[in-house]
Design a protein around this motif. Structure first.
Motif, PDB file in Angstrom:
ATOM      1  N   LEU A  80      25.122  15.937  -6.631  1.00  0.00           N
ATOM      2  CA  LEU A  80      26.136  16.952  -6.880  1.00  0.00           C
ATOM      3  C   LEU A  80      26.523  17.571  -5.547  1.00  0.00           C
ATOM      4  CD1 LEU A  80      27.818  18.842  -8.727  1.00  0.00           C
ATOM      5  CD2 LEU A  80      25.788  20.324  -8.837  1.00  0.00           C
ATOM      6  N   VAL A  81      27.818  17.535  -5.240  1.00  0.00           N
ATOM      7  CA  VAL A  81      28.340  18.217  -4.057  1.00  0.00           C
ATOM      8  C   VAL A  81      29.082  19.440  -4.584  1.00  0.00           C
ATOM      9  CG1 VAL A  81      29.832  18.054  -2.034  1.00  0.00           C
ATOM     10  CG2 VAL A  81      28.560  16.030  -2.814  1.00  0.00           C
ATOM     11  N   GLU A  82      28.561  20.612  -4.231  1.00  0.00           N
ATOM     12  CA  GLU A  82      29.111  21.845  -4.774  1.00  0.00           C
ATOM     13  C   GLU A  82      28.997  22.958  -3.735  1.00  0.00           C
ATOM     14  OE1 GLU A  82      28.587  24.417  -8.846  1.00  0.00           O
ATOM     15  OE2 GLU A  82      26.771  23.585  -7.967  1.00  0.00           O
ATOM     16  N   GLY A  83      30.092  23.636  -3.497  1.00  0.00           N
ATOM     17  CA  GLY A  83      30.061  24.764  -2.574  1.00  0.00           C
ATOM     18  C   GLY A  83      29.577  24.404  -1.187  1.00  0.00           C
ATOM     19  N   GLY A  84      29.908  23.193  -0.724  1.00  0.00           N
ATOM     20  CA  GLY A  84      29.494  22.766   0.608  1.00  0.00           C
ATOM     21  C   GLY A  84      28.046  22.315   0.700  1.00  0.00           C
ATOM     22  N   ARG A  85      27.338  22.295  -0.420  1.00  0.00           N
ATOM     23  CA  ARG A  85      25.936  21.869  -0.437  1.00  0.00           C
ATOM     24  C   ARG A  85      25.794  20.594  -1.259  1.00  0.00           C
ATOM     25  NH1 ARG A  85      21.570  26.127  -1.386  1.00  0.00           N
ATOM     26  NH2 ARG A  85      20.434  24.394  -0.498  1.00  0.00           N
ATOM     27  N   VAL A  86      24.708  19.872  -0.981  1.00  0.00           N
ATOM     28  CA  VAL A  86      24.434  18.622  -1.679  1.00  0.00           C
ATOM     29  C   VAL A  86      23.103  18.770  -2.419  1.00  0.00           C
ATOM     30  CG1 VAL A  86      23.975  16.158  -1.380  1.00  0.00           C
ATOM     31  CG2 VAL A  86      25.708  17.283   0.029  1.00  0.00           C
ATOM     32  N   TYR A  87      23.136  18.455  -3.709  1.00  0.00           N
ATOM     33  CA  TYR A  87      21.943  18.530  -4.556  1.00  0.00           C
ATOM     34  C   TYR A  87      21.653  17.136  -5.102  1.00  0.00           C
ATOM     35  CZ  TYR A  87      23.275  23.438  -4.419  1.00  0.00           C
ATOM     36  OH  TYR A  87      23.633  24.686  -3.993  1.00  0.00           O
ATOM     37  N   THR A  88      20.371  16.798  -5.183  1.00  0.00           N
ATOM     38  CA  THR A  88      19.984  15.484  -5.687  1.00  0.00           C
ATOM     39  C   THR A  88      18.924  15.621  -6.779  1.00  0.00           C
ATOM     40  OG1 THR A  88      18.242  15.199  -4.023  1.00  0.00           O
ATOM     41  CG2 THR A  88      20.448  14.352  -3.457  1.00  0.00           C
ATOM     42  N   HIS A  89      18.645  14.509  -7.417  1.00  0.00           N
ATOM     43  CA  HIS A  89      17.579  14.375  -8.406  1.00  0.00           C
ATOM     44  C   HIS A  89      17.678  15.420  -9.514  1.00  0.00           C
ATOM     45  CE1 HIS A  89      16.243  12.180  -4.805  1.00  0.00           C
ATOM     46  NE2 HIS A  89      15.791  11.310  -5.691  1.00  0.00           N
ATOM     47  N   SER A  90      16.545  15.982  -9.924  1.00  0.00           N
ATOM     48  CA  SER A  90      16.540  16.897 -11.068  1.00  0.00           C
ATOM     49  C   SER A  90      17.354  18.158 -10.799  1.00  0.00           C
ATOM     50  CB  SER A  90      15.103  17.270 -11.442  1.00  0.00           C
ATOM     51  OG  SER A  90      14.470  18.008 -10.415  1.00  0.00           O
ATOM     52  N   THR A  91      17.390  18.608  -9.559  1.00  0.00           N
ATOM     53  CA  THR A  91      18.161  19.807  -9.238  1.00  0.00           C
ATOM     54  C   THR A  91      19.641  19.570  -9.494  1.00  0.00           C
ATOM     55  OG1 THR A  91      16.513  20.492  -7.606  1.00  0.00           O
ATOM     56  CG2 THR A  91      18.712  21.476  -7.412  1.00  0.00           C
TER      57      THR A  91
END
Length: 139
Positions: A68-79
């Motif tokens: 997930l790319v959201e608000g300039g940040r990248v989140y992976t896996h369960s997050t």
């Protein structure tokens, strides 16, 4: 609006489980908040590189995570999954329970499913092609 202004979900485009997750999000995202791109696509790769995620981009041939790319940040896996579901109304409220588990446990379960997803759910020969009505939501 730029293509990265909206939260963007990057997914394994040949994975049946991942495609099912994308279809689930589309059905429950009435506001059309999310955009989508296959991790294997040029758009998906460019988005990862633009956010300094060359290591994630390098594994696109064998991806192990929804991103997930959201608000300039990248989140992976369960997050990534919990943040995505968190935007889906009542489902998001139910998903809050997932945040109670330690990240290491959540990610271990996530990786276990990811490791077996092709075996359990199968895979396609090519990436998901959106319908004309959904084409604007895909990069």
């Amino acid at each position: 609006m730029s293509t990265t202004a909206q939260p963007t979900i990057l997914f394994d485009g040949v994975c049946n489980l991942c495609n099912g997750f994308v279809q689930f999000v589309i059905r429950h995202d009435a506001a059309g908040r999310f955009r989508f791109a296959a991790l294997q696509s040029a758009a998906g790769q460019a988005l990862l590189v633009a956010h300094g995620q060359q290591d994630v981009a390098a594994t696109a041939a064998d991806p192990d995570s929804v991103v997930l790319v959201e608000g300039g940040r990248v989140y992976t896996h369960s997050t990534a999954v919990l943040r995505i579901i968190g935007h889906l109304g009542a489902l998001g409220r139910m998903a809050q329970v997932g945040w109670l588990l330690p990240r290491a446990w959540r990610d271990a379960l996530y990786r276990y499913v990811a490791r077996h997803r092709y075996q359990w759910f199968g895979q396609q020969e090519s990436c998901l092609l959106p319908t004309p009505a959904l084409r604007a939501r895909f990069l």
